[in-house]
Design a protein around this motif. Structure first.
Motif, PDB file in Angstrom:
ATOM      1  N   UNK A   6       4.587  -4.024   9.693  1.00 35.74           N
ATOM      2  CA  UNK A   6       5.468  -3.348   8.740  1.00 35.74           C
ATOM      3  C   UNK A   6       4.653  -2.458   7.794  1.00 35.74           C
ATOM      4  N   UNK A   7       3.542  -2.965   7.274  1.00 37.88           N
ATOM      5  CA  UNK A   7       2.695  -2.185   6.368  1.00 37.88           C
ATOM      6  C   UNK A   7       2.036  -1.023   7.108  1.00 37.88           C
ATOM      7  N   UNK A  53      13.683   2.139  -1.941  1.00 33.32           N
ATOM      8  CA  UNK A  53      13.863   1.230  -3.087  1.00 33.32           C
ATOM      9  C   UNK A  53      12.589   1.138  -3.924  1.00 33.32           C
ATOM     10  N   UNK A  54      11.438   1.315  -3.286  1.00 36.55           N
ATOM     11  CA  UNK A  54      10.150   1.262  -3.990  1.00 36.55           C
ATOM     12  C   UNK A  54       9.752   2.573  -4.643  1.00 36.55           C
ATOM     13  N   UNK A  55      10.599   3.596  -4.535  1.00 42.35           N
ATOM     14  CA  UNK A  55      10.317   4.869  -5.188  1.00 42.35           C
ATOM     15  C   UNK A  55       9.273   5.719  -4.477  1.00 42.35           C
ATOM     16  N   UNK A  56       9.013   5.416  -3.219  1.00 40.29           N
ATOM     17  CA  UNK A  56       8.015   6.174  -2.456  1.00 40.29           C
ATOM     18  C   UNK A  56       8.677   7.365  -1.752  1.00 40.29           C
ATOM     19  N   UNK A  57       9.881   7.160  -1.220  1.00 42.77           N
ATOM     20  CA  UNK A  57      10.605   8.240  -0.540  1.00 42.77           C
ATOM     21  C   UNK A  57      11.998   8.395  -1.145  1.00 42.77           C
ATOM     22  N   UNK A  77      -0.606   5.766  -3.593  1.00 38.76           N
ATOM     23  CA  UNK A  77      -1.755   5.079  -2.986  1.00 38.76           C
ATOM     24  C   UNK A  77      -1.287   4.235  -1.800  1.00 38.76           C
ATOM     25  N   UNK A  78      -2.242   3.878  -0.978  1.00 37.69           N
ATOM     26  CA  UNK A  78      -1.941   2.989   0.144  1.00 37.69           C
ATOM     27  C   UNK A  78      -1.392   1.664  -0.404  1.00 37.69           C
ATOM     28  N   UNK A  79      -1.939   1.211  -1.526  1.00 34.65           N
ATOM     29  CA  UNK A  79      -1.456  -0.020  -2.153  1.00 34.65           C
ATOM     30  C   UNK A  79       0.018   0.098  -2.535  1.00 34.65           C
ATOM     31  N   UNK A  80       0.432   1.247  -3.056  1.00 32.16           N
ATOM     32  CA  UNK A  80       1.844   1.461  -3.425  1.00 32.16           C
ATOM     33  C   UNK A  80       2.750   1.252  -2.219  1.00 32.16           C
ATOM     34  N   UNK A  81       2.345   1.820  -1.085  1.00 31.84           N
ATOM     35  CA  UNK A  81       3.153   1.741   0.129  1.00 31.84           C
ATOM     36  C   UNK A  81       3.230   0.304   0.617  1.00 31.84           C
ATOM     37  N   UNK A  82       2.098  -0.377   0.666  1.00 31.57           N
ATOM     38  CA  UNK A  82       2.079  -1.761   1.155  1.00 31.57           C
ATOM     39  C   UNK A  82       2.915  -2.660   0.248  1.00 31.57           C
ATOM     40  N   UNK A  83       2.777  -2.497  -1.043  1.00 34.51           N
ATOM     41  CA  UNK A  83       3.571  -3.314  -1.976  1.00 34.51           C
ATOM     42  C   UNK A  83       5.072  -3.075  -1.796  1.00 34.51           C
ATOM     43  N   UNK A 128      -5.440   7.592  -1.631  1.00 38.39           N
ATOM     44  CA  UNK A 128      -4.077   8.125  -1.689  1.00 38.39           C
ATOM     45  C   UNK A 128      -3.642   8.599  -0.304  1.00 38.39           C
ATOM     46  N   UNK A 129      -2.354   8.781  -0.177  1.00 41.17           N
ATOM     47  CA  UNK A 129      -1.806   9.327   1.058  1.00 41.17           C
ATOM     48  C   UNK A 129      -2.367  10.734   1.282  1.00 41.17           C
ATOM     49  N   UNK A 130      -2.566  11.494   0.217  1.00 38.91           N
ATOM     50  CA  UNK A 130      -3.155  12.836   0.333  1.00 38.91           C
ATOM     51  C   UNK A 130      -4.572  12.758   0.882  1.00 38.91           C
TER      52      UNK A 130
END
Length: 154
Positions: A6-7, A53-57, A77-83, A128-130
């Motif tokens: 999933x991550x 819901x996590x504010x990423x997309x 960040x990658x951490x933001x996405x995983x969380x 970061x994703x960038x």
């Protein structure tokens, strides 16, 4: 530590949106992301819901709808996405290390788990994703990945 499917899929989906971020800002359909990253479509829909819901997309419904990043890839960040899809980065038996209590001979485990968490967070919060989209991982990450022992399975 394990990175869940999933991550992994979530980071890949967000990366796909990042490389399309400058393309007129048009939303990207889940089917497009699924095909580009070889992610099962139904699984991806759930992941995209968590990322929303996590504010990423952000998402838009309808014929011209789809998904796009909710903010610039430099600020994700990658951490933001995983969380957003898996919760805390490092847990022990499903609990955050700071919530654990050990007694007796097991007491030294707590600072070990805390140190592990700190190091994992340092890496994942520092990329970061960038960075990934530009193939420009930070130097400390590149150095760690370049160590021959990093590629070996003990």
């Amino acid at each position: 530590m394990r990175i869940s499917a999933r991550a992994d899929y979530a980071v890949r989906a967000v990366l796909e949106l990042a490389v399309r971020h400058g393309d007129d800002g048009a939303p990207v359909k889940a089917e497009t992301i699924s095909a580009a990253q070889d992610i099962p479509h139904k699984f991806l829909e759930g992941i995209l819901g968590d990322l929303r819901r996590g504010g990423i997309v952000d998402s838009r419904r309808g014929g011209g709808g789809g998904y796009r990043l909710a903010r610039d890839p430099e600020s994700i960040t990658v951490a933001d996405v995983i969380r957003a899809v898996d919760g805390p980065i490092v847990s022990v038996r499903g609990e955050r290390p700071t919530g654990l209590v050990y007694t007796g001979s097991a007491q030294p485990l707590l600072p070990l788990w805390i140190a592990l968490r700190a190091n994992v967070r340092k890496i994942l919060e520092g990329v970061t994703i960038a960075d990934i989209a530009a193939d420009a991982l930070p130097d400390p990450v590149r150095r760690l990945a370049a160590e021959p022992a990093a590629w070996e399975n003990p």
